[in-house]
Design a protein around this motif. Structure first.
Motif, PDB file in Angstrom:
ATOM      1  N   GLU A 108      13.224   8.045  -1.227  1.00 55.40           N
ATOM      2  CA  GLU A 108      12.236   7.025  -1.555  1.00 55.40           C
ATOM      3  C   GLU A 108      10.974   7.607  -2.193  1.00 55.40           C
ATOM      4  OE1 GLU A 108      11.420   4.837   1.975  1.00 55.40           O
ATOM      5  OE2 GLU A 108      13.459   4.043   2.174  1.00 55.40           O
ATOM      6  N   SER A 110       8.909   9.633  -5.371  1.00 51.65           N
ATOM      7  CA  SER A 110       8.920   9.727  -6.830  1.00 51.65           C
ATOM      8  C   SER A 110       7.745  10.592  -7.262  1.00 51.65           C
ATOM      9  CB  SER A 110       8.830   8.337  -7.478  1.00 51.65           C
ATOM     10  OG  SER A 110       7.611   7.712  -7.123  1.00 51.65           O
ATOM     11  N   ARG A 112       4.502  11.179 -10.125  1.00 57.24           N
ATOM     12  CA  ARG A 112       3.641  10.759 -11.205  1.00 57.24           C
ATOM     13  C   ARG A 112       3.140  12.020 -11.904  1.00 57.24           C
ATOM     14  NH1 ARG A 112       5.735   6.952  -9.515  1.00 57.24           N
ATOM     15  NH2 ARG A 112       4.913   4.856  -9.063  1.00 57.24           N
ATOM     16  N   ARG A 132       4.546  10.689  -4.774  1.00 60.75           N
ATOM     17  CA  ARG A 132       4.304   9.323  -4.331  1.00 60.75           C
ATOM     18  C   ARG A 132       5.438   8.894  -3.404  1.00 60.75           C
ATOM     19  NH1 ARG A 132       0.184  10.575  -6.187  1.00 60.75           N
ATOM     20  NH2 ARG A 132      -1.159   9.493  -7.687  1.00 60.75           N
ATOM     21  N   TRP A 133       5.093   8.050  -2.440  1.00 58.79           N
ATOM     22  CA  TRP A 133       6.101   7.468  -1.554  1.00 58.79           C
ATOM     23  C   TRP A 133       6.272   6.009  -1.926  1.00 58.79           C
ATOM     24  CZ3 TRP A 133       5.332   6.628   4.451  1.00 58.79           C
ATOM     25  CH2 TRP A 133       6.511   6.073   4.989  1.00 58.79           C
ATOM     26  N   ASP A 134       7.459   5.669  -2.436  1.00 56.19           N
ATOM     27  CA  ASP A 134       7.753   4.293  -2.817  1.00 56.19           C
ATOM     28  C   ASP A 134       8.182   3.530  -1.568  1.00 56.19           C
ATOM     29  OD1 ASP A 134       7.284   4.968  -5.501  1.00 56.19           O
ATOM     30  OD2 ASP A 134       9.316   5.725  -5.696  1.00 56.19           O
ATOM     31  N   ARG A 135       7.198   3.194  -0.754  1.00 55.61           N
ATOM     32  CA  ARG A 135       7.468   2.551   0.521  1.00 55.61           C
ATOM     33  C   ARG A 135       7.959   1.127   0.302  1.00 55.61           C
ATOM     34  NH1 ARG A 135       3.376   1.530   5.528  1.00 55.61           N
ATOM     35  NH2 ARG A 135       4.724   2.194   7.235  1.00 55.61           N
ATOM     36  N   VAL A 140       3.236   1.718  -3.179  1.00 56.43           N
ATOM     37  CA  VAL A 140       3.378   3.106  -3.625  1.00 56.43           C
ATOM     38  C   VAL A 140       2.182   3.876  -3.066  1.00 56.43           C
ATOM     39  CG1 VAL A 140       3.552   4.654  -5.597  1.00 56.43           C
ATOM     40  CG2 VAL A 140       4.589   2.380  -5.712  1.00 56.43           C
ATOM     41  N   THR A 334       3.835   7.332 -14.773  1.00 58.57           N
ATOM     42  CA  THR A 334       5.276   7.446 -14.578  1.00 58.57           C
ATOM     43  C   THR A 334       5.850   8.227 -15.755  1.00 58.57           C
ATOM     44  OG1 THR A 334       5.760   5.408 -15.784  1.00 58.57           O
ATOM     45  CG2 THR A 334       5.317   5.210 -13.407  1.00 58.57           C
TER      46      THR A 334
END
Length: 359
Positions: A108, A110, A112, A132-135, A140, A334
């Motif tokens: 989970e 990603s 940047r 980053r944590w795509d919670r 994010v 991104t």
């Protein structure tokens, strides 16, 4: 009968205790109630306070509420600061660590990429990979919200290994598309202490095919100060791989010239707080000039972090600082946004700085 006070920045310099005591003092003042005859009433109050980053505003409020409950139990007219060793805090931390283990298992996370630019030419010369944590629920989160929990759960090293691999793969792809810029990766103290770090870096370079010189490993100045002999040994092993090394957050640890000479570093990154906190342009110019001059004396490239406005850029230009990084030039992007950012720089008619939108 409850209200919330949100304090930040300079208001917190004296600590949350001072704010809580001032609130209690103000509320002890008698209130005059209008009626047939003037009446004076006094009320008591309890204050619960929580300090520091949280995953959400709800989490911060929850912790303050826990502290408030403790204050009420201890009697009126008191304040309690939320402590991490309470049963409620421990339960909350364990739940978060379980969620992070799931995040690692299901990938989970990603990256940047924030551009690093040449100050003279205003062109991108590198990128810094930021975790980053795509919670769940579309949130994010940046690393300052969860990094300490990753470390406590024993997950920082494997996640750091993933960041190294992903950053090298992305940089290698940029090189293949004709954009030979560097990629910088932060190395936490726990990673530096792990004996597998040199092999992790070597594996990331081999699997991606990235030129080692294009990888910059950033280690915070305070990490180097904590255990100098060990840090020197590990930094020397990393340097032998052909990568470049940077001292990150430079200027907050009061390193001496002799101290820095010990390490095989290539880059100094001036801490953002030193760029932002100078009271006047003249003070900023003197401070920046001193730090840049120190780096140049050591034969190092100097990068200034946290450049958010043109006023902060001017002293860097006067000091002949090599490169910069900050919202003035580009926010963390991104992969798709970075491609667009770089393609816009290819336009011959384009001039000046381009500020990306927040993500």
């Amino acid at each position: 009968d409850e209200f919330i006070v949100l304090a930040e920045g300079a208001a917190l310099e004296a600590g949350p205790e001072v704010i809580a005591e001032r609130l209690l003092d103000v509320l002890r003042t008698p209130f005059h109630v209008r009626g047939d005859s003037p009446n004076e009433i006094t009320v008591s109050a309890s204050v619960g306070a929580a300090l520091g980053p949280r995953l959400s505003a709800d989490d911060l409020l929850r912790d303050a509420s826990v502290a408030l409950g403790q204050a009420k139990e201890e009697g009126a007219g008191r304040y309690v600061l939320f402590a991490q060793d309470t049963p409620q805090a421990i339960e909350s931390r364990l739940a978060l660590e379980a969620e992070l283990r799931t995040a690692v298992e299901y990938e989970e996370f990603s990256l940047r990429f924030q551009p690093i630019f040449d100050i003279d030419r205003r062109t991108t010369i590198g990128i810094e990979a930021l975790l980053r944590w795509d919670r769940t629920k579309g949130r994010v989160l940046p690393p300052d919200h969860f990094l300490s929990h990753l470390e406590h759960a024993g997950l920082l090293v494997p996640v750091g290994r993933w960041v190294l691999r992903e950053a090298c793969m992305h940089a290698a792809g940029l090189h293949e598309r004709g954009r030979p810029i560097s990629v910088s990766v932060n190395i936490a103290a726990a990673q530096l202490a792990d004996e597998s770090l040199p092999s992790d870096v070597a594996d990331a370079l081999t699997s991606s095919g990235l030129d080692p010189h294009a990888l910059v490993l950033e280690v915070a100045e305070m990490t180097l100060l904590q255990n100098t002999d060990f840090a020197l040994e590990r930094m020397t092993a990393l340097k032998a791989l052909g990568v470049r090394l940077a001292v990150d957050d430079f200027g907050v640890g009061f390193s001496s010239l002799a101290f820095l000479r010990q390490f095989p570093v290539d880059i100094l990154k001036i801490d953002r707080s030193l760029i932002a906190s100078s009271a006047t342009p003249a003070e900023s110019s003197r401070l920046v000039h001193t730090l840049v001059e120190l780096g140049q004396t050591l034969g190092l490239e100097v990068i200034a972090e946290g450049i958010e406005n043109a006023g902060q850029l001017d002293p860097l230009i006067l000091a002949n600082c090599d490169a910069g990084q900050g919202f003035l030039y580009g926010r963390p992007l991104t992969a798709a946004q970075l491609d667009l950012f770089l393609s816009m720089q290819d336009e011959p008619a384009r001039s000046g700085l381009w500020v990306s939108q927040p993500t």
